[in-house]
Design a protein around this motif. Structure first.
Motif, PDB file in Angstrom:
ATOM      1  N   GLU A 699     -28.990  -7.067   4.362  1.00 29.68           N
ATOM      2  CA  GLU A 699     -27.984  -8.120   4.269  1.00 29.68           C
ATOM      3  C   GLU A 699     -26.678  -7.600   4.860  1.00 29.68           C
ATOM      4  O   GLU A 699     -26.215  -6.514   4.509  1.00 29.68           O
ATOM      5  CB  GLU A 699     -27.783  -8.519   2.813  1.00 29.68           C
ATOM      6  CG  GLU A 699     -26.836  -9.677   2.595  1.00 29.68           C
ATOM      7  CD  GLU A 699     -26.751 -10.051   1.122  1.00 29.68           C
ATOM      8  OE1 GLU A 699     -26.969 -11.224   0.797  1.00 29.68           O
ATOM      9  OE2 GLU A 699     -26.478  -9.144   0.306  1.00 29.68           O
ATOM     10  N   LEU A 700     -26.096  -8.368   5.778  1.00 26.22           N
ATOM     11  CA  LEU A 700     -24.853  -7.997   6.441  1.00 26.22           C
ATOM     12  C   LEU A 700     -23.731  -8.910   5.969  1.00 26.22           C
ATOM     13  O   LEU A 700     -23.950 -10.113   5.748  1.00 26.22           O
ATOM     14  CB  LEU A 700     -24.991  -8.105   7.965  1.00 26.22           C
ATOM     15  CG  LEU A 700     -26.115  -7.298   8.621  1.00 26.22           C
ATOM     16  CD1 LEU A 700     -26.164  -7.598  10.117  1.00 26.22           C
ATOM     17  CD2 LEU A 700     -25.912  -5.809   8.389  1.00 26.22           C
ATOM     18  N   ASN A 701     -22.527  -8.367   5.810  1.00 25.11           N
ATOM     19  CA  ASN A 701     -21.376  -9.192   5.472  1.00 25.11           C
ATOM     20  C   ASN A 701     -20.150  -8.677   6.205  1.00 25.11           C
ATOM     21  O   ASN A 701     -20.041  -7.484   6.514  1.00 25.11           O
ATOM     22  CB  ASN A 701     -21.145  -9.240   3.961  1.00 25.11           C
ATOM     23  CG  ASN A 701     -21.176  -7.862   3.329  1.00 25.11           C
ATOM     24  OD1 ASN A 701     -20.272  -7.067   3.519  1.00 25.11           O
ATOM     25  ND2 ASN A 701     -22.227  -7.584   2.567  1.00 25.11           N
ATOM     26  N   ALA A 702     -19.250  -9.588   6.504  1.00 26.71           N
ATOM     27  CA  ALA A 702     -18.038  -9.230   7.245  1.00 26.71           C
ATOM     28  C   ALA A 702     -16.922 -10.188   6.873  1.00 26.71           C
ATOM     29  O   ALA A 702     -17.168 -11.336   6.483  1.00 26.71           O
ATOM     30  CB  ALA A 702     -18.294  -9.276   8.752  1.00 26.71           C
ATOM     31  N   GLY A 703     -15.696  -9.715   6.985  1.00 31.86           N
ATOM     32  CA  GLY A 703     -14.526 -10.553   6.734  1.00 31.86           C
ATOM     33  C   GLY A 703     -13.357 -10.107   7.583  1.00 31.86           C
ATOM     34  O   GLY A 703     -13.141  -8.902   7.772  1.00 31.86           O
ATOM     35  N   TRP A 704     -12.621 -11.066   8.120  1.00 31.31           N
ATOM     36  CA  TRP A 704     -11.436 -10.772   8.930  1.00 31.31           C
ATOM     37  C   TRP A 704     -10.261 -11.584   8.382  1.00 31.31           C
ATOM     38  O   TRP A 704     -10.409 -12.777   8.068  1.00 31.31           O
ATOM     39  CB  TRP A 704     -11.658 -11.121  10.388  1.00 31.31           C
ATOM     40  CG  TRP A 704     -10.490 -10.766  11.287  1.00 31.31           C
ATOM     41  CD1 TRP A 704     -10.131  -9.529  11.724  1.00 31.31           C
ATOM     42  CD2 TRP A 704      -9.529 -11.674  11.842  1.00 31.31           C
ATOM     43  NE1 TRP A 704      -9.010  -9.595  12.515  1.00 31.31           N
ATOM     44  CE2 TRP A 704      -8.611 -10.909  12.612  1.00 31.31           C
ATOM     45  CE3 TRP A 704      -9.350 -13.048  11.765  1.00 31.31           C
ATOM     46  CZ2 TRP A 704      -7.554 -11.474  13.297  1.00 31.31           C
ATOM     47  CZ3 TRP A 704      -8.269 -13.621  12.440  1.00 31.31           C
ATOM     48  CH2 TRP A 704      -7.395 -12.837  13.195  1.00 31.31           C
ATOM     49  N   VAL A 705      -9.115 -10.937   8.235  1.00 27.35           N
ATOM     50  CA  VAL A 705      -7.928 -11.572   7.671  1.00 27.35           C
ATOM     51  C   VAL A 705      -6.752 -11.357   8.606  1.00 27.35           C
ATOM     52  O   VAL A 705      -6.532 -10.239   9.097  1.00 27.35           O
ATOM     53  CB  VAL A 705      -7.595 -10.999   6.273  1.00 27.35           C
ATOM     54  CG1 VAL A 705      -6.325 -11.638   5.737  1.00 27.35           C
ATOM     55  CG2 VAL A 705      -8.733 -11.219   5.300  1.00 27.35           C
ATOM     56  N   PHE A 706      -6.012 -12.423   8.857  1.00 27.26           N
ATOM     57  CA  PHE A 706      -4.735 -12.352   9.573  1.00 27.26           C
ATOM     58  C   PHE A 706      -3.689 -13.042   8.710  1.00 27.26           C
ATOM     59  O   PHE A 706      -3.923 -14.131   8.175  1.00 27.26           O
ATOM     60  CB  PHE A 706      -4.807 -13.038  10.927  1.00 27.26           C
ATOM     61  CG  PHE A 706      -3.459 -13.158  11.609  1.00 27.26           C
ATOM     62  CD1 PHE A 706      -2.997 -12.152  12.440  1.00 27.26           C
ATOM     63  CD2 PHE A 706      -2.646 -14.273  11.395  1.00 27.26           C
ATOM     64  CE1 PHE A 706      -1.752 -12.251  13.051  1.00 27.26           C
ATOM     65  CE2 PHE A 706      -1.396 -14.379  12.000  1.00 27.26           C
ATOM     66  CZ  PHE A 706      -0.950 -13.368  12.829  1.00 27.26           C
ATOM     67  N   MET A 707      -2.514 -12.413   8.587  1.00 30.21           N
ATOM     68  CA  MET A 707      -1.469 -13.012   7.764  1.00 30.21           C
ATOM     69  C   MET A 707      -0.103 -12.612   8.297  1.00 30.21           C
ATOM     70  O   MET A 707       0.114 -11.456   8.676  1.00 30.21           O
ATOM     71  CB  MET A 707      -1.622 -12.558   6.312  1.00 30.21           C
ATOM     72  CG  MET A 707      -0.691 -13.232   5.326  1.00 30.21           C
ATOM     73  SD  MET A 707      -1.187 -12.918   3.608  1.00 30.21           S
ATOM     74  CE  MET A 707      -1.052 -11.120   3.574  1.00 30.21           C
ATOM     75  N   THR A 708       0.805 -13.578   8.337  1.00 32.87           N
ATOM     76  CA  THR A 708       2.183 -13.278   8.684  1.00 32.87           C
ATOM     77  C   THR A 708       2.737 -12.254   7.703  1.00 32.87           C
ATOM     78  O   THR A 708       2.424 -12.288   6.510  1.00 32.87           O
ATOM     79  CB  THR A 708       3.029 -14.560   8.640  1.00 32.87           C
ATOM     80  OG1 THR A 708       2.427 -15.541   9.488  1.00 32.87           O
ATOM     81  CG2 THR A 708       4.439 -14.289   9.118  1.00 32.87           C
ATOM     82  N   GLY A 709       3.569 -11.331   8.175  1.00 32.00           N
ATOM     83  CA  GLY A 709       4.030 -10.224   7.352  1.00 32.00           C
ATOM     84  C   GLY A 709       4.889 -10.639   6.169  1.00 32.00           C
ATOM     85  O   GLY A 709       5.506 -11.716   6.152  1.00 32.00           O
ATOM     86  N   ASN A 710       4.909  -9.780   5.157  1.00 23.52           N
ATOM     87  CA  ASN A 710       5.770  -9.989   3.993  1.00 23.52           C
ATOM     88  C   ASN A 710       7.238  -9.817   4.390  1.00 23.52           C
ATOM     89  O   ASN A 710       7.562  -9.343   5.486  1.00 23.52           O
ATOM     90  CB  ASN A 710       5.423  -8.993   2.888  1.00 23.52           C
ATOM     91  CG  ASN A 710       3.998  -9.125   2.417  1.00 23.52           C
ATOM     92  OD1 ASN A 710       3.408 -10.207   2.470  1.00 23.52           O
ATOM     93  ND2 ASN A 710       3.422  -8.018   1.962  1.00 23.52           N
TER      94      ASN A 710
END
Length: 828
Positions: A699-710
């Motif tokens: 089983e493979l899993n992946a996640g990508w997150v982009f967020m404007t900086g604090n």
């Protein structure tokens, strides 16, 4: 009087509506063809009927495949025939389908026949000994901003150091800012980290992290599933402004013993589940402990051996422990009695020793400087779940919750030889505590007259004992106990709610209710009424329009000027000088589900927050003894939109989320009384998450997150005052010999660079003897090693070593590069 009449009117209206619409339901027919095992058959029933199906996985294990051929048959007829073919008993209770092995149900009471068998199944349902499938029909549910996750979904999220983490799984949701990288912060729709309500089987806890948030306090092996709300909160919840996370803990197995053991890079985890008395009393136990000491102790021994000649010794160490227990006992027709226990504690020590060597021809010398910090939660509750009849279910619960943090600093200096001239022995000990003790009793009643109507009402009383700031100072130069400063606040809280979920027409369904809170503290009583309503308008079979409003209130807050949640941050109750925190949130959205594989949603919101508490800008310079004098009250607002697309193709499923967010604050004693952006005013957030079961073993899993900086508060200019404070800011940096002051254009005036990272993981399953399973997990956190800044430091050094004048310099700090992790789980 008006409030009483209003509540009575609501109750009568709900009861009248439920009676009317119960007579309106018609019996639908379905067609099912093909060969299915029991799991496949139930999945098909769920898709065609939108029923919530409750079962135990062991009852469906190794079920045989059966040829089914039903053409336009009522569901009752289908279930009756399938019951014989699969050897299972199906009982439909409203929109809930209960599944159980026939032999187990019949063995509960030998004297009961068909009519009593229904009571037996109802008893199983009311006692909650079955696993409820967490999947919900979002387009048909009036609740907005709701997410349901089971334990498998939590484990499939790649995390730092490979530790499954409930909070980090929720951080992927649109509208949720994670705060500082790697830490378990949750800033939901412009709220603060302390504005999130966490419930363990209905009991609230406070500080929700280990080691500042690097690890979650919730053991994923002990969680059955969770329900997360960020808008249109049901009336049965209250006490926090921004979100509710309701965790359902696993119950023990009533039939056989089983468990699992997990070893990771930072901790070990073991859990057991089984019957103490078969079919009557069950036990579930889970224990997790870090084992970082096994690495740190040998390393420290090597370091201290090298420092011994110079008369130095380093003191350092950290560990955490958490323990979950659930003991359930069936009282047959009198329901179920459950005992819940939770304990989580962290210990951190740091310091140094300096001493003279025995061979030195000088007077002995010893100096000790040690800091010890401990914090944690403890929870215990006793719950009675009683089925009254087929329409009513009753719950009663008594619970005790304690949160405490304790910081101790010890300094000791000994010089010379005792009994001789020049001998000195000086020492001091400073201890500060922050604690909350809650004793609570609550009762609730659920009324389910039909598939289309559910009415809930309940009440709760809680006795709070807060210790916002307790300090103990001892010194060899002062009498013992001198300097004690203890401030305790006693408060009493009473809550009551009435909530109804009603399908008025086939195209209109709503959830509405009222939550009332009464809080008495320091002789003053606060009363808050919180209306809640959310509605679902079915525009077509695949499109739903939703709208909702919720008012929430909060009587305790964790005030902090740090960018991560620390155990030294005090929990402070409201007092006679500060009103309860309140929020009003309006939300509306559209949900589209062209088939069972896809769901698309867009939800907009506006939230107004009042009576927020923060430290004054000058609180460190104030000469005050009361913690209340360091605080200031203000307001905040947040608005934006959440977009989400989900897909489920069986072996491949995932989602794409996007959040567009604005959040700001307004305080009279901050930023000169001008409005300013909040620390986590992250304008854009994009999340991609996917899981692919490419075979039975992999089983493979992946996640990508982009967020404007604090956002951070940073001085970008300096000015001098050789002849007094200037009226105009000097645009250039003054000469090296002149005094320089930092000029701040505003609070949270600088935005950090954008944050993004990729996490990937793989689970490898291996079947072992006697039905046991081994699971290897290998994951990469921050796979392309993006160094995301968490802070910016300004260096105001005026000249270099050779005397060359220097302008202030800025440096970015990041914590986490690419981090691999591996763990092994053995299920038995």
């Amino acid at each position: 009087m008006k409030t009483k009449l209003f509540l009575l009117f609501c109750l009568l209206a709900f009861m009248a509506g439920s009676t009317l619409y119960a007579q309106h339901s018609a019996q639908a027919v379905f067609s099912i063809e093909g060969t299915y095992d029991a799991s496949g058959f139930l999945e098909l029933v769920k898709e065609k009927t939108s029923c919530r199906i409750a079962y135990k996985e062991s009852d469906l294990k190794n079920s045989r495949r059966v040829l089914l051929d039903y053409q336009k048959k009522p569901l009752d007829v289908i279930l009756k025939d399938a019951s014989e073919k699969y050897g299972l008993l199906f009982v439909k209770h409203g929109n809930q389908l209960i599944v159980k092995k026939r032999k187990l149900l019949l063995s509960v009471s030998k004297e009961q026949s068909a009519p009593v068998a229904k009571d037996t199944v109802r008893s199983f349902y009311m006692q909650e000994v079955v696993k409820t499938a967490p999947r919900i029909d979002k387009p048909r549910n009036p609740q907005m901003g709701m997410t349901v996750m089971d334990d498998n979904a939590i484990r499939n999220v790649p995390t730092l150091l490979g530790e499954p983490d409930v909070i980090k799984a929720l951080q992927l949701q649109p509208g949720v800012s994670a705060g500082t990288e790697g830490f378990a912060g949750m800033f939901v729709r412009g709220g603060e980290n302390d504005e999130n309500l966490f419930l363990i089987d209905g009991c609230s806890i406070y500080h929700t992290n280990h080691l500042g948030g690097l690890f979650s306090p919730f053991n994923a092996n002990a969680v059955s599933h969770l329900t997360f709300y960020k808008s249109a909160f049901p009336a049965r919840y209250g006490g926090r402004l921004s979100s509710v996370t309701d965790l359902s803990m696993k119950s023990g197995d009533y039939e056989s013993w089983h468990g699992n053991f997990t070893m990771g890079l930072t901790s070990a985890n073991v859990s057991f589940s089984g019957p103490l008395v078969k079919d009557q009393t069950s036990l579930f136990v889970a224990l997790r402990r870090s084992w970082l000491e096994l690495v740190s102790v040998p390393a420290l021994a090597i370091i201290n051996a090298s420092k011994k000649k110079s008369g130095e010794k380093v003191i350092a160490g950290y560990n955490f422990t958490d323990f979950n227990l659930k003991l359930s006992h069936r009282l047959r027709r009198f329901g179920t009695l459950s005992l819940l226990g939770y304990y989580g504690h962290d210990r951190l020590k740091m310091g140094e020793h300096r001493f003279s060597n025995d061979g030195e021809d000088t007077d002995p010398y010893f100096h000790k400087n040690e800091n010890r910090l401990g914090w944690g939660n403890m929870l215990t509750s006793l719950r009675w779940h009683l089925p009254i009849n087929t329409l009513f279910a009753y719950n009663m619960k008594a619970s005790y919750t304690r949160y405490q943090s304790d910081f101790r600093k010890t300094v000791e200096t000994v010089s010379g030889r005792e009994g001789k001239n020049g001998y000195e022995n000086n020492g001091s000990r400073t201890e500060s505590r922050n604690a909350i003790h809650d004793l609570s009793v609550d009762a609730s009643l659920a009324f389910i007259p039909s598939d289309r109507t559910i009415i809930r009402l309940g009440t709760q009383y809680t006795h709070h004992r807060y210790t916002p700031e307790e300090e103990i100072q001892e010194s060899t130069s002062l009498p013992s106990g001198n300097g004690d400063n203890e401030s305790r606040v006693i408060a009493n809280e009473w809550n009551a709610y009435l909530e109804g979920d009603l399908e008025v027409f086939h195209w209109l369904r709503f959830n509405a209710g009222m939550h009332g809170s009464f809080f008495r503290v320091e002789g003053k009583q606060y009363q808050v009424f919180e209306p809640r309503v959310s509605a679902d308008f079915r525009l077509s079979p695949v499109v739903s329009l939703k709208a909702g409003y919720a008012r929430m209130s909060q009587f305790v807050q964790q005030v902090s000027d740090n960018y991560i949640s620390l155990p030294t941050d005090y929990w402070l109750p409201i007092t006679r000088n500060f009103s309860p925190l309140t929020s009003d949130q309006f939300s509306a959205g559209i949900y589209v589900s062209p088939d069972k594989k896809y769901t698309f949603s867009v939800e907009g919101y506006y939230k107004k927050m009042d009576h927020l508490l923060e430290y004054r800008d000058d609180y460190k310079d104030l000469q005050v003894t009361s913690w209340e004098d360091r605080l200031t009250s203000g307001s905040g607002r947040a608005y934006g939109a959440d977009f989400q697309a989900e897909a489920d193709f069986g072996k491949l499923h995932g989602f794409i989320g996007y959040g567009l967010m604005w959040s700001d604050r307004l305080f009279a004693d901050q930023n000169g009384g001008k409005r300013f952006p909040s620390k986590y005013d992250n304008r854009h957030k994009v999340t991609l998450s996917a899981t692919w079961k490419c075979s039975e073993r992999v089983e493979l899993n992946a996640g990508w997150v982009f967020m404007t900086g604090n956002r951070v508060t940073l001085s970008l200019e300096n000015y001098s005052y050789p002849d007094g404070y200037p009226t105009n800011i000097v645009p250039s940096y003054p000469h090296k010999d002149e005094e320089m002051l930092d000029y701040y254009a505003g609070k949270n005036n600088v935005r950090l660079p954008a944050y993004h990272r990729l996490d990937v993981g793989i689970n490898i399953y291996r079947s072992l003897r006697r039905g046991r399973t081994g699971i290897w997990n290998v994951s990469l956190y921050n796979a392309y090693s993006r160094m995301n800044p968490i802070m910016i430091e300004k260096n105001n050094q005026k000249q270099s070593m050779d005397g060359t004048p220097l302008a202030p310099r800025f440096r970015q700090f990041a914590l986490f590069p690419i981090i691999p992790s591996v763990s092994y789980t053995y299920k038995f």
